[in-house]
Design an enzyme around this catalytic site. Structure first.
Site, PDB file in Angstrom:
ATOM      1  N   ILE A 102       0.836  -1.192   0.000  1.00 35.52           N
ATOM      2  CA  ILE A 102       0.000   0.000   0.000  1.00 35.52           C
ATOM      3  C   ILE A 102       0.876   1.249   0.000  1.00 35.52           C
ATOM      4  O   ILE A 102       1.966   1.258   0.565  1.00 35.52           O
ATOM      5  CB  ILE A 102      -0.967  -0.020   1.221  1.00 35.52           C
ATOM      6  CG1 ILE A 102      -1.869   1.223   1.225  1.00 35.52           C
ATOM      7  CG2 ILE A 102      -0.234  -0.186   2.536  1.00 35.52           C
ATOM      8  CD1 ILE A 102      -3.001   1.148   2.261  1.00 35.52           C
ATOM      9  N   CYS A 103       0.386   2.289  -0.663  1.00 39.63           N
ATOM     10  CA  CYS A 103       1.058   3.584  -0.733  1.00 39.63           C
ATOM     11  C   CYS A 103       2.423   3.430  -1.403  1.00 39.63           C
ATOM     12  O   CYS A 103       2.544   2.766  -2.417  1.00 39.63           O
ATOM     13  CB  CYS A 103       1.135   4.194   0.670  1.00 39.63           C
ATOM     14  SG  CYS A 103       1.457   5.971   0.696  1.00 39.63           S
ATOM     15  N   ASP A 104       3.473   4.016  -0.862  1.00 40.20           N
ATOM     16  CA  ASP A 104       4.782   3.941  -1.504  1.00 40.20           C
ATOM     17  C   ASP A 104       5.283   2.504  -1.624  1.00 40.20           C
ATOM     18  O   ASP A 104       6.088   2.206  -2.511  1.00 40.20           O
ATOM     19  CB  ASP A 104       5.802   4.787  -0.728  1.00 40.20           C
ATOM     20  CG  ASP A 104       6.316   5.966  -1.542  1.00 40.20           C
ATOM     21  OD1 ASP A 104       5.725   6.282  -2.593  1.00 40.20           O
ATOM     22  OD2 ASP A 104       7.322   6.577  -1.124  1.00 40.20           O
ATOM     23  N   SER A 106       3.573   0.057  -2.618  1.00 44.64           N
ATOM     24  CA  SER A 106       3.063  -0.487  -3.880  1.00 44.64           C
ATOM     25  C   SER A 106       3.979  -0.082  -5.030  1.00 44.64           C
ATOM     26  O   SER A 106       4.279  -0.888  -5.927  1.00 44.64           O
ATOM     27  CB  SER A 106       1.630  -0.021  -4.139  1.00 44.64           C
ATOM     28  OG  SER A 106       1.567   1.385  -4.321  1.00 44.64           O
TER      29      SER A 106
END
Length: 205
Positions: A102-104, A106
């Site tokens: 999730i977020c960075d 990913s």
């Protein structure tokens, strides 16, 4: 024996991005799962919000037997040291286990070539392309959604902690689908707008 879910947390990890998922595994999983934390070392790790965690494992002592690896976003995925997480992520992918990011985190998967042949999302496609460079050839598989699940790879942007949790729970088949959706709607819509279960324990039935 409980199934292990490995949560990878780096310094300044995003507290909220794992909270829904970890608690839902407990609430919906009927005791089938245990959450374990992994970091670069077993030294104390601080979250963005100032919570401190002593990881269960460092990157060299991760158990071979696990059900999923969850890369929690935060402020350190672009540091060179984060590259030490790549072998674990690749191993999880090759084993066909559930790999969530999730977020960075990913976008980090894009930098190590794991998003090229699966549908996925992230915070921003242009940022993903710029950061990952030649390692990323999966633009055609990018979907501008809160969370995307495909071939046991679950990705999400940083505002999608609930959607991310739902998709990981579904990928794991952690509970019947209707229970997972009910849990998601309850938290997404709020106490007064959703259909409130008569008994919170009903999520575990």
């Amino acid at each position: 024996m409980k199934k292990t879910i490995l949560f990878v947390i780096l310094e300044q990890y995003a507290d909220w991005e794992s909270a829904y998922l970890a608690s839902a595994l407990y609430m919906l999983g009927q005791g089938k799962y245990e959450a374990k934390t992994v970091s670069l070392t077993t030294d104390r790790v601080a979250s963005i919000g100032g919570f401190h965690v002593v990881p269960d494992y460092d990157i060299c002592s991760v158990p071979e037997d696990y059900e999923a690896v969850i890369l929690v976003g935060g402020m350190s995925w672009r540091n060179a040291e984060a590259g030490k997480i790549a072998p674990l992520a690749k191993q999880c992918f090759e084993k066909g286990k559930v790999l969530g990011a999730i977020c960075d985190a990913s976008a980090f998967l894009g930098t190590i070539g794991l998003l090229n042949h699966v549908e996925h999302t992230s915070n921003n496609l242009n940022d993903l392309k710029q950061w990952a460079g030649e390692a990323y050839t999966g633009e055609a598989n990018y979907i501008a959604k809160q969370a995307v699940s495909h071939k046991n790879v679950v990705t999400a942007n940083g505002t999608a902690a609930l959607e991310f949790a739902k998709e990981v729970l579904l990928a794991l088949e952690a509970a019947p689908e209707e229970k997972i959706v009910e849990w998601f709607q309850f938290h997404k819509l709020g106490y007064y707008a959703s259909v409130v279960p008569k008994d919170a324990n009903s999520w575990n039935d």
